[in-house]
Design an enzyme around this catalytic site. Structure first.
Site, PDB file in Angstrom:
ATOM      1  N   SER A   1      51.669 -54.370  79.857  1.00 28.78           N
ATOM      2  CA  SER A   1      50.326 -54.936  79.813  1.00 28.78           C
ATOM      3  C   SER A   1      50.264 -56.219  80.645  1.00 28.78           C
ATOM      4  CB  SER A   1      49.934 -55.158  78.341  1.00 28.78           C
ATOM      5  OG  SER A   1      48.556 -55.274  78.195  1.00 28.78           O
TER       6      SER A   1
ATOM      7  N   ASP B   1      44.607 -44.863  79.251  1.00 33.53           N
ATOM      8  CA  ASP B   1      44.809 -46.228  78.769  1.00 33.53           C
ATOM      9  C   ASP B   1      43.475 -46.963  78.650  1.00 33.53           C
ATOM     10  OD1 ASP B   1      45.588 -48.978  78.464  1.00 33.53           O
ATOM     11  OD2 ASP B   1      47.539 -48.449  79.297  1.00 33.53           O
TER      12      ASP B   1
ATOM     13  N   HIS C   1      47.796 -47.204  74.983  1.00 36.11           N
ATOM     14  CA  HIS C   1      48.102 -48.298  75.901  1.00 36.11           C
ATOM     15  C   HIS C   1      49.581 -48.268  76.254  1.00 36.11           C
ATOM     16  CE1 HIS C   1      47.837 -52.012  77.948  1.00 36.11           C
ATOM     17  NE2 HIS C   1      48.268 -52.789  76.979  1.00 36.11           N
TER      18      HIS C   1
END
Length: 505
Positions: free
Chosen positions: A225, A444, A474
């Site tokens: 991320s 995602d 994610h």
């Protein structure tokens, strides 16, 4: 929604980042200045048990295999002999030391996520990597034990996160901006010394200092991320020091805050649609998109009763719904939470919203969101007015009828912030770096799939190698997909770079 939604952590546990317990040294004449050189000795010791606000699920230390230390770095790299900051580290040594490659550094996102609490919580997922690497993570500067940014107290944060974040008229806009500015003033009052120094470039410099202090010739890296943005910035600053680097759940480095928030609106709308279709094919009590919209509209006017005398507001419910879309593992919670809220019980969606905001069951907040805001505003130059945002709300609503307003008004995040930002968008070009594996997930919600291709392109030809995972949630490595895991493990453990454009489903 704020950058936290775009770059959020892996799960409830990952969102329970550690509280601030560290401090800057002033380096004055009355105190010995900490050694910030690359040759500093790290004093590894058993890790302390987390405080109540560090981990709501356990009061235990990580265990005998984990050890902790503090790296000392210049607070301001422009003044290398000035004030210092302590960076909290954690590691578990390789289980096959005869075939050890080096250290593998993890950053789990946010910005604001704590590596100190998250790496032990997810260590089982990385046992294969641990055979040949020391697993290492850290609380970046301004996060958790590394002078985690403090703004409001717990009770004030309860009110702040519950308040209306999608204003419907001029008076509500003024109220929103007033709250944001008071929050910024509180951050300056309580953490003003570090606010100008918590940006991603400085975190990347800290990582290179960690690498040297640990004796590694190259930085081997696992970024998830926001950790992909940090990895890209590191590669730009230190291209010749890049070893084997994985970027998973990739932030688009070409986006400014507006394009990023708009991309998230589309990503969460896509994920919501995927959830609704999957739910309708397997259960009888599934909501529709229109039901969710009506619920949020109703909560805007009449919050629902929840736990401990608290109320589920529209803002908390929106955050909770978004939180549930990070992983298919949360979809059942979303189904039950929406059904319960429609029947006047907001406990499940409130728990999900609290998780998004870093609040534990006892009402204590980690530094997650305050650190996120501080890092975001130290990074990005853009500051948006109410008029700026009002002119964009229509575009956001078209991107997502459910999340559009919430995403648009999150752009007030840095309004009135006391320090200026560094860039319009981060620079990640890394000519001369070793190949870096960039993994994008087509489903995602927080870091839309297109960002992986753009990151690979911006890193440069021969540097960014793209791998696609056709899945949900994610990130990809922790999804359980065997194809992704094989490809990543072969790259990190054996140096086998997959063919650019490889697809796993």
């Amino acid at each position: 929604m704020s950058r936290s939604v775009r770059t959020g952590a892996l799960s409830f546990a990952a969102l329970l980042a550690v509280a601030a317990v560290g401090g800057c040294s002033d380096g004055g004449a009355d105190s010995a200045r900490a050694d910030t050189s690359a040759g500093q000795k790290l004093d590894w010791k058993s890790c302390p048990a987390p405080s109540d606000s560090e981990d709501a699920s356990s009061g235990q230390a990580p265990g005998d295999s984990w050890e902790c230390a503090t790296l000392h770095a210049p607070l301001d790299y422009g003044r290398p002999k000035g004030d210092t900051i302590g960076i909290a580290l954690i590691r578990a040594k390789a289980t096959d030391p005869d075939h050890r490659i080096g250290s593998l550094f993890f950053n789990f996102g946010g910005p604001g996520g704590s590596g100190i609490s998250t790496l032990p919580a997810f260590a089982e997922d990385y046992q294969n990597l641990r055979t040949r690497y020391d697993l290492v993570s850290f609380d970046p500067r301004g996060v958790g034990r590394s002078d985690g940014v403090k703004c409001l107290g717990d009770k004030d944060l309860d009110s702040y996160y519950a308040a209306d974040s999608t204003p419907d008229d001029a008076a509500e806009r003024r109220a929103l901006l007033d709250r944001v500015k008071k929050y910024a003033a509180a951050c300056e009052k309580n953490s003003g010394k570090v606010l100008a120094h918590v940006g991603t470039s400085n975190a990347a410099r800290d990582m290179d200092l960690m690498r040297e202090a640990l004796g590694d010739a190259k930085l081997h890296y696992f970024g998830i991320s926001y950790g992909t943005e940090l990895g890209g910035v590191y590669a730009h600053l230190f291209p010749k020091k890049v070893g084997r680097a994985l970027l998973d759940g990739v932030v688009d480095p070409t986006n400014d805050p507006v394009r990023s928030a708009l991309g998230q609106a589309k990503g969460f709308q896509l994920a919501l649609g995927n959830y609704l279709r999957a739910c309708a094919g397997s259960r009888d009590n599934c909501p529709t998109e229109r039901q969710i919209q009506r619920l949020l509209d109703r909560l805007d006017k009449r919050p629902a009763p929840a736990a401990d005398g608290r109320k589920l507001t529209q803002s908390l419910a929106s955050g909770g719904i978004a939180q549930s879309l990070y992983s298919k593992d949360f979809w059942d919670y979303l189904t039950e939470g929406v059904e319960d809220a429609e029947n006047g019980d907001g406990k499940i969606l409130l728990a999900l919203g609290d998780s998004m905001n870093g609040r534990d069951k006892d009402g204590a907040y980690s530094s997650l969101q305050s650190s996120l805001t501080a890092v975001t505003c130290a990074d990005f130059k853009q500051r948006y007015t109410a008029d700026d945002i009002a002119g964009k709300v229509g575009e956001f609503r078209r991107a997502s009828p459910v999340f559009g307003d919430f995403m648009a008004w999150s752009l007030t995040q840095c309004t009135g912030w006391p320090v200026s930002g560094e860039w319009d968008t981060p620079e990640v070009s890394a000519k001369g770096a070793a190949p870096m594996l960039v993994v994008g997930n087509t489903g995602d919600p927080a870091t839309p799939y297109e960002g992986a291709r753009r990151m690979a392109r911006e890193l440069g030809k021969g540097v960014g190698v793209e791998l696609t995972y056709k899945g949900e949630g994610h990130g990809a490595y922790n999804s359980g997909n065997a194809c992704v895991k094989r490809a990543v493990d072969a790259y990190l453990l054996d140096g086998t770079v997959p063919k650019d454009g490889k697809v796993c489903s």
